[in-house]
Write an enzyme that holds these catalytic residues in place. Structure first.
Site, PDB file in Angstrom:
ATOM      1  N   GLY A 265       0.758  -1.244   0.000  1.00 23.94           N
ATOM      2  CA  GLY A 265       0.000   0.000   0.000  1.00 23.94           C
ATOM      3  C   GLY A 265       0.785   1.288   0.000  1.00 23.94           C
ATOM      4  O   GLY A 265       0.213   2.363  -0.213  1.00 23.94           O
ATOM      5  N   ARG A 338      -5.380   3.473 -15.679  1.00 23.69           N
ATOM      6  CA  ARG A 338      -5.514   4.197 -14.411  1.00 23.69           C
ATOM      7  C   ARG A 338      -6.188   5.574 -14.530  1.00 23.69           C
ATOM      8  O   ARG A 338      -7.040   5.901 -13.704  1.00 23.69           O
ATOM      9  CB  ARG A 338      -4.148   4.333 -13.709  1.00 23.69           C
ATOM     10  CG  ARG A 338      -3.464   2.977 -13.463  1.00 23.69           C
ATOM     11  CD  ARG A 338      -2.284   3.071 -12.523  1.00 23.69           C
ATOM     12  NE  ARG A 338      -2.740   3.378 -11.182  1.00 23.69           N
ATOM     13  CZ  ARG A 338      -2.643   4.557 -10.631  1.00 23.69           C
ATOM     14  NH1 ARG A 338      -2.061   5.542 -11.262  1.00 23.69           N
ATOM     15  NH2 ARG A 338      -3.130   4.760  -9.436  1.00 23.69           N
ATOM     16  N   TYR A 342      -9.419   5.657 -12.274  1.00 23.14           N
ATOM     17  CA  TYR A 342      -9.287   6.342 -10.975  1.00 23.14           C
ATOM     18  C   TYR A 342      -9.051   7.840 -11.130  1.00 23.14           C
ATOM     19  O   TYR A 342      -8.669   8.493 -10.158  1.00 23.14           O
ATOM     20  CB  TYR A 342      -8.087   5.786 -10.196  1.00 23.14           C
ATOM     21  CG  TYR A 342      -7.954   4.286 -10.169  1.00 23.14           C
ATOM     22  CD1 TYR A 342      -8.882   3.492  -9.496  1.00 23.14           C
ATOM     23  CD2 TYR A 342      -6.895   3.653 -10.796  1.00 23.14           C
ATOM     24  CE1 TYR A 342      -8.743   2.117  -9.462  1.00 23.14           C
ATOM     25  CE2 TYR A 342      -6.738   2.275 -10.761  1.00 23.14           C
ATOM     26  CZ  TYR A 342      -7.674   1.510 -10.095  1.00 23.14           C
ATOM     27  OH  TYR A 342      -7.532   0.154 -10.055  1.00 23.14           O
ATOM     28  N   CYS A 370     -12.953   4.393 -28.542  1.00 22.44           N
ATOM     29  CA  CYS A 370     -14.228   5.095 -28.706  1.00 22.44           C
ATOM     30  C   CYS A 370     -14.987   5.264 -27.394  1.00 22.44           C
ATOM     31  O   CYS A 370     -16.065   4.702 -27.213  1.00 22.44           O
ATOM     32  CB  CYS A 370     -15.063   4.349 -29.733  1.00 22.44           C
ATOM     33  SG  CYS A 370     -14.132   4.174 -31.250  1.00 22.44           S
ATOM     34  N   GLU A 371     -14.393   5.982 -26.470  1.00 20.72           N
ATOM     35  CA  GLU A 371     -15.028   6.311 -25.196  1.00 20.72           C
ATOM     36  C   GLU A 371     -14.454   7.633 -24.737  1.00 20.72           C
ATOM     37  O   GLU A 371     -13.241   7.828 -24.822  1.00 20.72           O
ATOM     38  CB  GLU A 371     -14.651   5.295 -24.110  1.00 20.72           C
ATOM     39  CG  GLU A 371     -15.116   3.912 -24.374  1.00 20.72           C
ATOM     40  CD  GLU A 371     -15.553   3.213 -23.091  1.00 20.72           C
ATOM     41  OE1 GLU A 371     -15.879   3.903 -22.091  1.00 20.72           O
ATOM     42  OE2 GLU A 371     -15.561   1.997 -23.124  1.00 20.72           O
TER      43      GLU A 371
HETATM   44  N1  LLP Z   1      -1.450  -7.064  -0.898  1.00 23.16           N
HETATM   45  C1  LLP Z   1      -2.757  -7.169  -1.188  1.00 23.16           C
HETATM   46  C2  LLP Z   1      -3.558  -8.166  -0.483  1.00 23.16           C
HETATM   47  C3  LLP Z   1      -3.326  -6.310  -2.142  1.00 23.16           C
HETATM   48  O1  LLP Z   1      -4.615  -6.411  -2.414  1.00 23.16           O
HETATM   49  C4  LLP Z   1      -2.521  -5.363  -2.819  1.00 23.16           C
HETATM   50  C5  LLP Z   1      -3.080  -4.477  -3.835  1.00 23.16           C
HETATM   51  C6  LLP Z   1      -1.145  -5.316  -2.495  1.00 23.16           C
HETATM   52  C7  LLP Z   1      -0.651  -6.168  -1.516  1.00 23.16           C
HETATM   53  C8  LLP Z   1      -0.198  -4.358  -3.159  1.00 23.16           C
HETATM   54  O2  LLP Z   1      -0.541  -3.042  -2.928  1.00 23.16           O
HETATM   55  P1  LLP Z   1       0.465  -1.866  -3.383  1.00 23.16           P
HETATM   56  O3  LLP Z   1       1.709  -1.972  -2.526  1.00 23.16           O
HETATM   57  O4  LLP Z   1       0.775  -2.058  -4.803  1.00 23.16           O
HETATM   58  O5  LLP Z   1      -0.292  -0.630  -3.114  1.00 23.16           O
HETATM   59  N2  LLP Z   1      -5.104  -0.981  -9.602  1.00 23.16           N
HETATM   60  C9  LLP Z   1      -4.943  -0.017  -8.541  1.00 23.16           C
HETATM   61  C10 LLP Z   1      -4.304  -0.617  -7.311  1.00 23.16           C
HETATM   62  C11 LLP Z   1      -5.023  -1.829  -6.772  1.00 23.16           C
HETATM   63  C12 LLP Z   1      -4.332  -2.457  -5.592  1.00 23.16           C
HETATM   64  C13 LLP Z   1      -4.959  -3.761  -5.236  1.00 23.16           C
HETATM   65  N3  LLP Z   1      -4.312  -4.453  -4.171  1.00 23.16           N
HETATM   66  C14 LLP Z   1      -4.187   1.191  -9.065  1.00 23.16           C
HETATM   67  O6  LLP Z   1      -3.826   1.204 -10.246  1.00 23.16           O
HETATM   68  O7  LLP Z   1      -3.988   2.155  -8.351  1.00 23.16           O
END
Ligand code: LLP
Length: 452
Positions: A265, A338, A342, A370-371
């Protein structure tokens, strides 16, 4: 509802020079234009075409090491498991495995990718709310480090399966600590209203039940509160404090708790965010869990891979319409989703050396899909970009290629990795034959020109 991270749309956009200054793998050369490490990006575009994802091996290594060093310097006994979903390219996962990182996987495909990239099964964690029986079977057969269980129902399913196979599956219980990660509502996961984990209040009773299941070897707890966390470490601190008390409570009941998976995260600066440092995160983990006597795990994705990648794209054409300037690229939302999904802000740099210092006017940067949501940026200050000019989207190494689709029958883009003055294609561009492969037109569909 989670409060979305405050957007600073009114703050001035960072200049090209500001963006470059923060990204050590990128530089501009008076002749060659934008470079990644020692390779001109124009050379890659020339050889491989566009759109193309380009990853810096140096950045991946540097960031993996920085994170591991921060944990070590805080005196934590911790392992790092790269969140494969952020970038499952085999070369990326293999490079990180070479740095000693394990993998966090959420599907059979990611588990297979991690193994194919050389991650030992003993370094693999399987997360996710909907593991199928087939996926559980594979995880047991591979004897991976642990599965993070998300519910009592899932525990029962895994227990029955493991017993039927005469095995015990190593598991951690994913706890939902009910803290607000103060990130985008679509990527927050640690609130009771989210689908993830079991509510912390129910965890002690469920943990005890799990420990009594013959098919399970319960090794500890897991959590993950959200992604792109940029509002300091207070959400982490709250989550880890709750987990720390839970560890003590479980131990007081005589239950074993060997390890705690602290999730991922950690955010990165896309625009002007100032996320916490790995050292600050390590300090927060230490404060909440340092004296709990547990082994620690981390599952970062974006922090490691995000800043390591760019998406290279060529301008198809510029058009003026109703007083607006549109720069139309050959990359689209099917490549980099993205911004559409988002409203994410990604830096966009021109590649040509002349464009870098040329006068700028606001432009909407869009793809050909096309969006209307196929818009990467609105009113972004950019120099004139004649057809075939190259641009690079920054910080596209995480949740870039991994979220691509073939929408509008657009083949998946190529992926390249740069290592010093060397570079290699690490995923070929999908060909049109591959794009259409596997589809069948049943005999009972009469094609034009065929007799009915
Ligand atoms: N662990 C679990 C259980 C997760 O669900 C995730 C991400 C991570 C670790 C890794 O998180 P990170 O360190 O990358 O923040 N597609 C979205 C992000 C979705 C994240 C989903 N889970 C974006 O492009 O911002």
């Amino acid at each position: 509802m989670a409060a979305p991270a405050p957007r600073r749309d009114d703050a001035p956009e960072p200049s090209f020079a500001d963006l470059l200054a923060q990204r050590p793998a990128l530089s501009t050369d008076a002749l060659a234009g934008l470079m990644m490490e020692e390779v001109p990006l124009a050379r890659i575009a020339q050889a491989v075409g566009t759109p193309t994802w380009v990853y810096s091996a140096g950045t991946l290594r540097r960031r993996a090491r920085a994170l591991c060093d921060a944990l070590r310097e805080a005196g934590l006994d911790a392992t790092v498991h790269f969140a494969t979903k952020s970038n499952p390219n085999l070369a990326v996962v293999a490079l990180l495995a070479g740095e000693g990182l394990g993998a966090d996987v959420v599907s059979e495909g990611e588990l297979r990718a991690a193994r194919a990239a050389g991650v030992p099964a003993s370094g693999i964690v399987f997360s996710g709310v909907g593991k199928t029986e087939r996926e559980m079977r594979l995880a047991i057969a591979e004897d991976i480090l642990q599965l993070n269980l998300e519910s009592a129902e899932e525990a029962e399913m895994l227990d029955a399966l493991a017993r039927s196979l005469g095995r015990r599956a190593r598991v951690a219980l994913r706890v939902n600590p009910d803290v607000d990660a103060r990130t985008h509502a679509k990527i927050t996961t640690g609130l009771t209203e989210n689908k993830f984990g079991v509510p912390i209040a129910l965890a002690p009773a469920l943990y005890a039940r799990l420990c009594a299941m013959e098919g399970l070897e319960v090794v500890g707890l897991a959590t993950h509160i959200g992604s792109q966390i940029t509002q300091g470490v207070s959400s982490y601190a709250a989550a880890y404090a709750r987990l720390g008390s839970l560890v003590r409570e479980l131990r007081a009941q005589g239950l074993p708790v060997e390890r705690v998976d602290c999730g991922g995260g950690l955010g990165i600066p896309y625009r002007d965010e100032i996320p916490a440092s790995p050292a600050a995160l390590a300090g927060t983990i230490k404060a909440g869990l340092g004296d709990a006597g547990v082994k620690l795990m981390l599952e970062p994705g974006r922090w490691i891979a995000g800043p390591a990648g760019v998406l290279l794209s060529r301008v198809v054409i510029e058009k003026q319409s109703a007083g607006r300037r549109f720069v139309i690229l050959d990359a689209a939302m099917n490549d980099l989703l993205r911004p559409a999904m988002y409203e994410a802000w990604h830096g966009i740099l021109p590649v040509s050396p002349a464009a870098f210092h040329a006068p700028q006017t606001p432009a909407d940067v869009v793809g050909p899909v096309c969006e209307s949501s196929d818009t990467f940026a609105k009113g972004r200050n950019l120099p004139a970009l004649p057809p075939a000019s190259l641009v690079a989207f920054l910080d596209a190494g995480a949740y870039g290629a991994s979220m691509s689709s073939t929408y509008n029958a657009r083949p998946l883009a190529a992926e390249v990795m740069v290592n010093g003055s060397d570079w290699s294609v690490v995923r070929e561009r999908q060909g049109y034959e591959q794009l259409l492969a596997g589809q069948r037109i049943p005999g009972w569909i009469t094609r034009p020109g065929e007799a009915r």
